[in-house]
Design a protein around this motif. Structure first.
Motif, PDB file in Angstrom:
ATOM      1  N   ALA A 137     -28.214  70.422 172.002  1.00 44.91           N
ATOM      2  CA  ALA A 137     -28.477  71.541 171.089  1.00 44.91           C
ATOM      3  C   ALA A 137     -27.206  72.324 170.778  1.00 44.91           C
ATOM      4  CB  ALA A 137     -29.544  72.459 171.682  1.00 44.91           C
ATOM      5  N   ALA A 138     -26.314  72.452 171.761  1.00 47.60           N
ATOM      6  CA  ALA A 138     -25.096  73.253 171.566  1.00 47.60           C
ATOM      7  C   ALA A 138     -24.043  72.512 170.755  1.00 47.60           C
ATOM      8  CB  ALA A 138     -24.515  73.661 172.913  1.00 47.60           C
ATOM      9  N   LEU A 139     -23.846  71.246 171.029  1.00 51.23           N
ATOM     10  CA  LEU A 139     -22.726  70.521 170.419  1.00 51.23           C
ATOM     11  C   LEU A 139     -23.147  69.496 169.382  1.00 51.23           C
ATOM     12  CD1 LEU A 139     -20.539  69.971 173.604  1.00 51.23           C
ATOM     13  CD2 LEU A 139     -20.326  71.754 171.880  1.00 51.23           C
ATOM     14  N   VAL A 186     -26.716  74.312 165.600  1.00 52.33           N
ATOM     15  CA  VAL A 186     -27.638  74.929 164.648  1.00 52.33           C
ATOM     16  C   VAL A 186     -26.934  75.335 163.347  1.00 52.33           C
ATOM     17  CG1 VAL A 186     -27.443  77.279 165.559  1.00 52.33           C
ATOM     18  CG2 VAL A 186     -29.552  76.554 164.497  1.00 52.33           C
ATOM     19  N   VAL A 187     -25.687  75.740 163.431  1.00 46.02           N
ATOM     20  CA  VAL A 187     -24.965  76.194 162.239  1.00 46.02           C
ATOM     21  C   VAL A 187     -24.241  75.041 161.554  1.00 46.02           C
ATOM     22  CG1 VAL A 187     -23.151  77.721 161.397  1.00 46.02           C
ATOM     23  CG2 VAL A 187     -24.652  78.492 163.197  1.00 46.02           C
ATOM     24  N   LEU A 188     -23.556  74.228 162.343  1.00 46.11           N
ATOM     25  CA  LEU A 188     -22.644  73.239 161.769  1.00 46.11           C
ATOM     26  C   LEU A 188     -23.279  71.889 161.448  1.00 46.11           C
ATOM     27  CD1 LEU A 188     -19.586  74.088 164.010  1.00 46.11           C
ATOM     28  CD2 LEU A 188     -20.050  74.856 161.677  1.00 46.11           C
ATOM     29  N   SER A 189     -24.452  71.596 161.998  1.00 42.49           N
ATOM     30  CA  SER A 189     -25.093  70.335 161.619  1.00 42.49           C
ATOM     31  C   SER A 189     -26.476  70.543 161.011  1.00 42.49           C
ATOM     32  CB  SER A 189     -25.184  69.381 162.817  1.00 42.49           C
ATOM     33  OG  SER A 189     -26.105  69.853 163.768  1.00 42.49           O
ATOM     34  N   GLN A 190     -27.143  71.637 161.367  1.00 40.52           N
ATOM     35  CA  GLN A 190     -28.457  71.910 160.780  1.00 40.52           C
ATOM     36  C   GLN A 190     -28.382  72.954 159.671  1.00 40.52           C
ATOM     37  OE1 GLN A 190     -31.249  72.900 163.853  1.00 40.52           O
ATOM     38  NE2 GLN A 190     -30.647  71.188 165.129  1.00 40.52           N
ATOM     39  N   PHE A 191     -27.248  73.659 159.575  1.00 40.35           N
ATOM     40  CA  PHE A 191     -26.998  74.662 158.542  1.00 40.35           C
ATOM     41  C   PHE A 191     -28.044  75.784 158.532  1.00 40.35           C
ATOM     42  CE2 PHE A 191     -25.367  70.559 156.960  1.00 40.35           C
ATOM     43  CZ  PHE A 191     -24.024  70.832 157.137  1.00 40.35           C
ATOM     44  N   LEU A 198     -36.098  81.310 164.113  1.00 41.69           N
ATOM     45  CA  LEU A 198     -37.393  80.721 163.782  1.00 41.69           C
ATOM     46  C   LEU A 198     -37.341  79.203 163.908  1.00 41.69           C
ATOM     47  CD1 LEU A 198     -40.283  81.084 162.745  1.00 41.69           C
ATOM     48  CD2 LEU A 198     -39.376  80.986 160.420  1.00 41.69           C
ATOM     49  N   GLY A 199     -36.224  78.608 163.483  1.00 42.44           N
ATOM     50  CA  GLY A 199     -36.079  77.156 163.566  1.00 42.44           C
ATOM     51  C   GLY A 199     -36.168  76.632 164.988  1.00 42.44           C
ATOM     52  N   VAL A 200     -35.556  77.339 165.939  1.00 40.65           N
ATOM     53  CA  VAL A 200     -35.611  76.918 167.343  1.00 40.65           C
ATOM     54  C   VAL A 200     -37.035  77.016 167.869  1.00 40.65           C
ATOM     55  CG1 VAL A 200     -34.876  77.509 169.686  1.00 40.65           C
ATOM     56  CG2 VAL A 200     -33.223  77.498 167.845  1.00 40.65           C
ATOM     57  N   ALA A 201     -37.703  78.117 167.574  1.00 42.25           N
ATOM     58  CA  ALA A 201     -39.070  78.309 168.068  1.00 42.25           C
ATOM     59  C   ALA A 201     -40.004  77.220 167.530  1.00 42.25           C
ATOM     60  CB  ALA A 201     -39.573  79.693 167.679  1.00 42.25           C
ATOM     61  N   ILE A 202     -39.906  76.934 166.251  1.00 40.87           N
ATOM     62  CA  ILE A 202     -40.782  75.915 165.661  1.00 40.87           C
ATOM     63  C   ILE A 202     -40.366  74.517 166.108  1.00 40.87           C
ATOM     64  CG2 ILE A 202     -41.457  74.839 163.463  1.00 40.87           C
ATOM     65  CD1 ILE A 202     -41.544  77.648 162.267  1.00 40.87           C
ATOM     66  N   SER A 203     -39.068  74.278 166.222  1.00 38.13           N
ATOM     67  CA  SER A 203     -38.576  72.977 166.667  1.00 38.13           C
ATOM     68  C   SER A 203     -39.057  72.645 168.084  1.00 38.13           C
ATOM     69  CB  SER A 203     -37.051  72.950 166.606  1.00 38.13           C
ATOM     70  OG  SER A 203     -36.555  71.761 167.134  1.00 38.13           O
ATOM     71  N   ASN A 204     -39.045  73.639 168.950  1.00 36.50           N
ATOM     72  CA  ASN A 204     -39.519  73.411 170.315  1.00 36.50           C
ATOM     73  C   ASN A 204     -40.991  73.019 170.342  1.00 36.50           C
ATOM     74  OD1 ASN A 204     -37.014  74.000 171.395  1.00 36.50           O
ATOM     75  ND2 ASN A 204     -37.518  76.134 171.815  1.00 36.50           N
ATOM     76  N   ILE A 205     -41.785  73.624 169.473  1.00 38.11           N
ATOM     77  CA  ILE A 205     -43.207  73.279 169.376  1.00 38.11           C
ATOM     78  C   ILE A 205     -43.355  71.877 168.786  1.00 38.11           C
ATOM     79  CG2 ILE A 205     -45.401  73.881 168.281  1.00 38.11           C
ATOM     80  CD1 ILE A 205     -44.478  75.860 170.512  1.00 38.11           C
ATOM     81  N   ASP A 206     -42.607  71.579 167.723  1.00 41.61           N
ATOM     82  CA  ASP A 206     -42.694  70.270 167.063  1.00 41.61           C
ATOM     83  C   ASP A 206     -42.287  69.126 167.995  1.00 41.61           C
ATOM     84  OD1 ASP A 206     -43.608  71.422 164.740  1.00 41.61           O
ATOM     85  OD2 ASP A 206     -41.679  71.313 163.694  1.00 41.61           O
ATOM     86  N   LYS A 207     -41.295  69.380 168.848  1.00 38.79           N
ATOM     87  CA  LYS A 207     -40.831  68.348 169.778  1.00 38.79           C
ATOM     88  C   LYS A 207     -41.703  68.253 171.018  1.00 38.79           C
ATOM     89  CE  LYS A 207     -36.022  68.634 168.333  1.00 38.79           C
ATOM     90  NZ  LYS A 207     -34.663  69.050 168.674  1.00 38.79           N
ATOM     91  N   THR A 248     -28.984  75.977 171.939  1.00 40.47           N
ATOM     92  CA  THR A 248     -28.857  76.336 170.524  1.00 40.47           C
ATOM     93  C   THR A 248     -28.118  77.655 170.355  1.00 40.47           C
ATOM     94  OG1 THR A 248     -30.895  75.160 169.994  1.00 40.47           O
ATOM     95  CG2 THR A 248     -30.156  76.812 168.420  1.00 40.47           C
ATOM     96  N   SER A 249     -28.476  78.635 171.153  1.00 37.10           N
ATOM     97  CA  SER A 249     -27.848  79.945 171.007  1.00 37.10           C
ATOM     98  C   SER A 249     -26.394  79.926 171.474  1.00 37.10           C
ATOM     99  CB  SER A 249     -28.650  81.011 171.754  1.00 37.10           C
ATOM    100  OG  SER A 249     -28.830  80.664 173.110  1.00 37.10           O
ATOM    101  N   ILE A 250     -26.096  79.151 172.501  1.00 36.21           N
ATOM    102  CA  ILE A 250     -24.700  79.017 172.924  1.00 36.21           C
ATOM    103  C   ILE A 250     -23.896  78.273 171.854  1.00 36.21           C
ATOM    104  CG2 ILE A 250     -23.178  77.867 174.593  1.00 36.21           C
ATOM    105  CD1 ILE A 250     -25.172  78.715 176.769  1.00 36.21           C
ATOM    106  N   GLY A 251     -24.506  77.290 171.225  1.00 32.92           N
ATOM    107  CA  GLY A 251     -23.853  76.591 170.113  1.00 32.92           C
ATOM    108  C   GLY A 251     -23.550  77.537 168.965  1.00 32.92           C
ATOM    109  N   PHE A 252     -24.475  78.455 168.671  1.00 32.38           N
ATOM    110  CA  PHE A 252     -24.236  79.468 167.641  1.00 32.38           C
ATOM    111  C   PHE A 252     -23.066  80.355 168.038  1.00 32.38           C
ATOM    112  CE2 PHE A 252     -24.793  83.631 165.715  1.00 32.38           C
ATOM    113  CZ  PHE A 252     -25.021  83.311 164.384  1.00 32.38           C
ATOM    114  N   LEU A 253     -23.056  80.783 169.303  1.00 32.15           N
ATOM    115  CA  LEU A 253     -21.967  81.635 169.806  1.00 32.15           C
ATOM    116  C   LEU A 253     -20.628  80.919 169.698  1.00 32.15           C
ATOM    117  CD1 LEU A 253     -20.955  84.179 171.399  1.00 32.15           C
ATOM    118  CD2 LEU A 253     -21.401  82.854 173.460  1.00 32.15           C
ATOM    119  N   ILE A 254     -20.581  79.670 170.113  1.00 33.09           N
ATOM    120  CA  ILE A 254     -19.338  78.896 170.042  1.00 33.09           C
ATOM    121  C   ILE A 254     -18.849  78.810 168.602  1.00 33.09           C
ATOM    122  CG2 ILE A 254     -18.372  76.561 170.284  1.00 33.09           C
ATOM    123  CD1 ILE A 254     -20.215  76.241 172.759  1.00 33.09           C
TER     124      ILE A 254
END
Length: 191
Positions: free
Chosen positions: A11-13, A17-22, A117-126, A140-146
């Motif tokens: 999820a981080a690398l 969330v920003v650089l590959s899922q936009f 919202l994407g993380v919350a829904i993605s966790n349910i979908d997966k 995901t959130s650490i990936g955003f921070l990085i």
């Protein structure tokens, strides 16, 4: 435990969330002018994503699924996220006023940050369990921070450079973001 760490690392690398899922581009571009402000925004996003993932998991499996009203998932999750962002805003305003002022209008924008919202829904979908959801949210959130701190560092370093007028401001930020996305795509074969 190894599987949970792989979920967080992916999820981080790999699936940043920003650089590959936009997702979450507005605060990513808007708050990345200074590294300390970017780090503060990243910390606020970590808090909101972690709490939102825990609360939405409980709401989905404790209320929506048993009462067969899963179709309300988006509305309910947005309301939960909005309430959590208001909580973060009140905490920052009371205890960390300089960060609250530095984040400005971008703090309430976490409410509309589609990454949360994407993380919350993605966790349910997966169909992640609670522990998997929390590690996914953490990664995901650490990936955003990085990503936001790296972009802020690039923006600070390039601030005094001789840049053509056509590339000054937002175009330079978008070029840097694109190059970062290409660089992060190198993690694809990692997991």
């Amino acid at each position: 435990m190894g599987n949970l760490l792989l979920i967080a690392l992916a999820a981080a690398l790999v699936n940043n969330v920003v650089l590959s899922q936009f997702l979450g581009l507005c605060p990513f571009i808007g708050v990345s002018k200074k590294t300390n402000t970017a780090a503060g925004m990243g910390a606020a996003v970590i808090f909101v994503i972690m709490i939102a993932s825990a609360v939405t998991y409980g709401i989905y499996y404790g209320i929506l699924l048993p009462f067969d009203v899963e179709y309300l998932v988006t509305i309910v999750f947005i309301l939960v996220i909005a309430a959590l962002v208001q909580l973060v805003e009140m905490i920052l305003k009371k205890f960390i006023k300089p960060l609250y002022q530095a984040l400005g209008v971008y703090l309430p924008l976490i409410t509309t940050n589609c990454a949360v919202l994407g993380v919350a829904i993605s966790n349910i979908d997966k169909k992640y369990g609670f522990a998997e959801s929390m590690f996914s949210a953490l990664g995901t959130s650490i990936g955003f921070l990085i990503a936001i701190v790296i972009l802020a560092g690039i923006r600070e370093r390039s601030e005094n450079n001789n840049v053509p007028n056509a590339f000054k401001g937002t175009p330079m930020v978008l070029v840097a973001s694109g190059l970062m996305a290409i660089a992060f795509s190198g993690f694809t074969g990692l997991i």
